[in-house]
Design a protein around this motif. Structure first.
Motif, mmCIF file in Angstrom:
data_model
loop_
_atom_site.group_PDB
_atom_site.id
_atom_site.type_symbol
_atom_site.label_atom_id
_atom_site.label_comp_id
_atom_site.label_asym_id
_atom_site.label_seq_id
_atom_site.Cartn_x
_atom_site.Cartn_y
_atom_site.Cartn_z
ATOM 1 N N ARG A 47 0.842 -1.203 0.000
ATOM 2 C CA ARG A 47 0.000 0.000 0.000
ATOM 3 C C ARG A 47 0.878 1.254 0.000
ATOM 4 O O ARG A 47 0.627 2.209 -0.731
ATOM 5 C CB ARG A 47 -0.943 -0.020 1.203
ATOM 6 C CG ARG A 47 -1.982 1.058 1.195
ATOM 7 C CD ARG A 47 -3.032 0.927 2.297
ATOM 8 N NE ARG A 47 -2.639 0.244 3.511
ATOM 9 C CZ ARG A 47 -2.923 -1.039 3.789
ATOM 10 N NH1 ARG A 47 -3.603 -1.777 2.931
ATOM 11 N NH2 ARG A 47 -2.537 -1.592 4.928
ATOM 12 N N ASP A 48 1.942 1.246 0.793
ATOM 13 C CA ASP A 48 2.873 2.372 0.835
ATOM 14 C C ASP A 48 3.531 2.574 -0.529
ATOM 15 O O ASP A 48 3.656 3.703 -1.012
ATOM 16 C CB ASP A 48 3.937 2.131 1.909
ATOM 17 C CG ASP A 48 4.922 3.269 2.000
ATOM 18 O OD1 ASP A 48 4.482 4.428 2.222
ATOM 19 O OD2 ASP A 48 6.140 3.020 1.845
ATOM 20 N N THR A 51 1.077 4.150 -2.864
ATOM 21 C CA THR A 51 0.902 5.563 -2.531
ATOM 22 C C THR A 51 2.062 6.399 -3.046
ATOM 23 O O THR A 51 1.870 7.471 -3.622
ATOM 24 C CB THR A 51 0.757 5.734 -1.007
ATOM 25 O OG1 THR A 51 -0.376 4.981 -0.570
ATOM 26 C CG2 THR A 51 0.584 7.188 -0.623
ATOM 27 N N ARG A 52 3.265 5.909 -2.851
ATOM 28 C CA ARG A 52 4.440 6.635 -3.354
ATOM 29 C C ARG A 52 4.427 6.715 -4.875
ATOM 30 O O ARG A 52 4.763 7.745 -5.454
ATOM 31 C CB ARG A 52 5.717 5.971 -2.862
ATOM 32 C CG ARG A 52 5.942 6.177 -1.376
ATOM 33 C CD ARG A 52 7.138 5.379 -0.887
ATOM 34 N NE ARG A 52 7.260 5.431 0.542
ATOM 35 C CZ ARG A 52 8.089 6.242 1.190
ATOM 36 N NH1 ARG A 52 8.875 7.062 0.520
ATOM 37 N NH2 ARG A 52 8.134 6.226 2.499
#
Length: 76
Positions: A47-48, A51-52
């Motif tokens: 998920r990170d 997002t990035r």
């Protein structure tokens, strides 16, 4: 003291920033895809990474609009 740059140098800097953002976008997309295939324990990391990747995509679109106005309106 503030550096003064001409428009050609400013454009070169923006183009370098755009190239860097594009490389980061591709790297984070690849990382996200790798993590998505991994086990569920890495869901937060996936998920990170997504997002990035989205953040770099937004930066890339802004820089594209500066370098080539109207390009962001075209389908990608």
């Amino acid at each position: 003291m503030t550096d003064v740059v001409d428009s050609d140098e400013l454009l070169r800097r923006i183009q370098r920033a755009r190239a860097c953002a594009h490389e980061e976008l591709l790297a984070w997309r690849a990382r996200s895809a790798d993590l998505a295939r991994a086990d569920a324990e890495r869901a937060d990391e996936a998920r990170d990474a997504r997002t990035r990747g989205l953040a770099y995509e937004a930066v890339l679109r802004v820089l594209d609009e500066i370098v080539t106005p109207g390009r962001s309106a075209e389908p990608h």
